[in-house]
Design an enzyme around this catalytic site. Structure first.
Site, short mmCIF file in Angstrom:
data_model
loop_
_atom_site.label_atom_id
_atom_site.label_comp_id
_atom_site.label_asym_id
_atom_site.label_seq_id
_atom_site.Cartn_x
_atom_site.Cartn_y
_atom_site.Cartn_z
N CYS A 145 -5.45 9.00 -15.42
CA CYS A 145 -5.33 8.58 -16.88
C CYS A 145 -3.87 8.95 -17.30
O CYS A 145 -3.44 10.17 -17.66
CB CYS A 145 -6.31 9.60 -17.64
SG CYS A 145 -6.21 9.31 -19.55
N CYS A 148 -3.57 10.89 -20.79
CA CYS A 148 -3.80 11.95 -20.53
C CYS A 148 -2.63 12.88 -20.02
O CYS A 148 -2.27 13.95 -20.59
CB CYS A 148 -5.14 12.33 -19.96
SG CYS A 148 -6.57 11.32 -20.00
N ASP A 149 -2.43 12.42 -18.96
CA ASP A 149 -1.46 13.24 -18.10
C ASP A 149 0.02 12.80 -17.99
O ASP A 149 0.76 13.37 -17.44
CB ASP A 149 -2.06 13.37 -16.55
CG ASP A 149 -3.32 13.93 -16.64
OD1 ASP A 149 -3.50 14.67 -17.53
OD2 ASP A 149 -4.11 13.45 -15.83
#
Ligand code: NAP
Length: 320
Positions: A145, A148-149
């Site tokens: 993701c 997200c990261d």
């Protein structure tokens, strides 16, 4: 009394009209329609409202938001919209299902939930490459993701695997954060929607490795790079990178239903536009269902359809 976190204590004998497993767009649309129809409905949610969209930086193709909307905010709005009409949310993970019979049972880590109908809105999970070291490096250089990261790779080099819209979206997002982005795709053209092509080609820090698959993860304590194999020539090539974002599609989260509901060969729960499965009173909505187009809007449409047919089922007195 079971006390499923996220709500008041409930009697384990309480029978809901509808237990909805999964708090994405399909699940919360079902909850909204159920609550407005006067059904006693509960949504089981694992992490955050919105399911996969909670991980999407911006949603531009859900109508009504002319400037787009942050996926997390959209998920939260869907939950609060359903709660406004009395839908309940329980934070717990479904562990097993008992779907036959008039009263269906969803066992969770925090006690059972009983329902006259069950809506499965469990969505899909990221596909893995399936190569050695991938699981061990997950979160240590291998990610699924970018929204997200991606921030962990500010001013670093990130590689993205895949050629669909998700991979294109991830590569574009990372190009705004990273020094260098390498897009690795096993074909020589992207399958991504056209809207992504020009911005990707024009980004001066995005490079492409066409006709290439990841053969090996190169690692010390963390990921250091990838060894690629050209699928046409067999030639090997090494690309150094700090992070690898695997963006090769998703697979349905249907394991709980296996052995009880009919699945297609890809593991999707067999159901048509009515969302009815082969067990009366059990419905499958959103990405976990067999369908041509997996989008937020089609998941939401499924949620509405499920409640329509659930009401019909309940009005007929349940299973015959
Ligand atoms: P997808 O369209 O199925 O694309 C998956 C990509 O990964 C394909 O390019 C595929 O290669 C590649 N791939 C699959 N398995 C692989 C493997 N083992 N090794 C290397 N590459 C592999 O999946 P997606 O991009 O996640 O999109 C899913 C759906 O969501 C689509 O309908 C898409 O339009 C939609 N979506 C919409 C938006 C948006 O509208 N904002 C954003 C993201 C996704 P091949 O091309 O060779 O098959």
């Amino acid at each position: 009394m079971a006390n499923l976190s996220g709500g008041e204590a409930v009697s384990p004998e309480h029978i809901y009209d509808m237990v909805i497993v999964g708090g994405g767009p399909g699940g919360y649309t079902a909850a909204l329609y159920a609550a407005r129809a006067g059904l006693d409905a509960v949504v089981l949610e694992r992490l955050a409202a919105g399911g996969q969209i909670a991980l999407t930086q911006r949603v531009d193709n859900y109508p009504g938001f002319d400037q787009g909307i942050d996926g997390y905010a959209l998920g939260e709005n869907m939950r609060s919209g359903a709660q406004r009409f009395g839908a309940k949310t329980r934070m717990a993970e479904a562990k097993s299902l008992t779907l036959s019979g008039a009263v269906k049972r969803v066992d969770t880590g925090e006690g059972p939930l009983l329902g006259r109908t069950v809506v499965l809105a469990t969505g899909a999970v990221p596909r893995e490459l399936g190569i050695p070291g991938e699981r061990e490096l997950a979160g240590q250089g291998v990610h699924y993701c970018a929204a997200c990261d991606g921030m962990f790779y500010r001013d670093k080099t990130a590689a993205v695997v895949g050629g669909g819209s998700s991979a294109a979206e991830d590569a574009l997002l990372l190009s705004r954060v990273c020094r260098r982005v390498v897009l690795i795709h096993r074909r020589d053209t992207l399958r991504a929607e056209k809207v992504y092509h020009a911005p990707l080609m024009e980004a001066d820090n995005v490079e492409f490795c066409w006709d290439s698959e990841v053969a090996e993860l190169l690692r010390g304590e963390r990921l250091q790079g990838v060894r690629l194999r050209n699928v046409k020539t067999g030639e090997a090539r090494t690309v150094g990178c700090d992070g690898l974002f695997v963006s090769i599609g998703r697979k349905p989260a249907s394991e709980l239903a296996r052995g009880q509901l009919r699945l297609d060969p890809g593991g999707y729960i067999l159901a048509d536009e009515s969302t009815r499965t082969d067990i009366p009173g059990v419905f499958a909505v959103g990405d976990v269902r067999t369908k041509a187009l997996r989008q937020i809007i089609t998941a939401a449409a499924d949620g509405a359809a499920a409640v329509h047919y659930a009401q019909e089922y309940l009005a007929q007195g349940g299973p015959s």
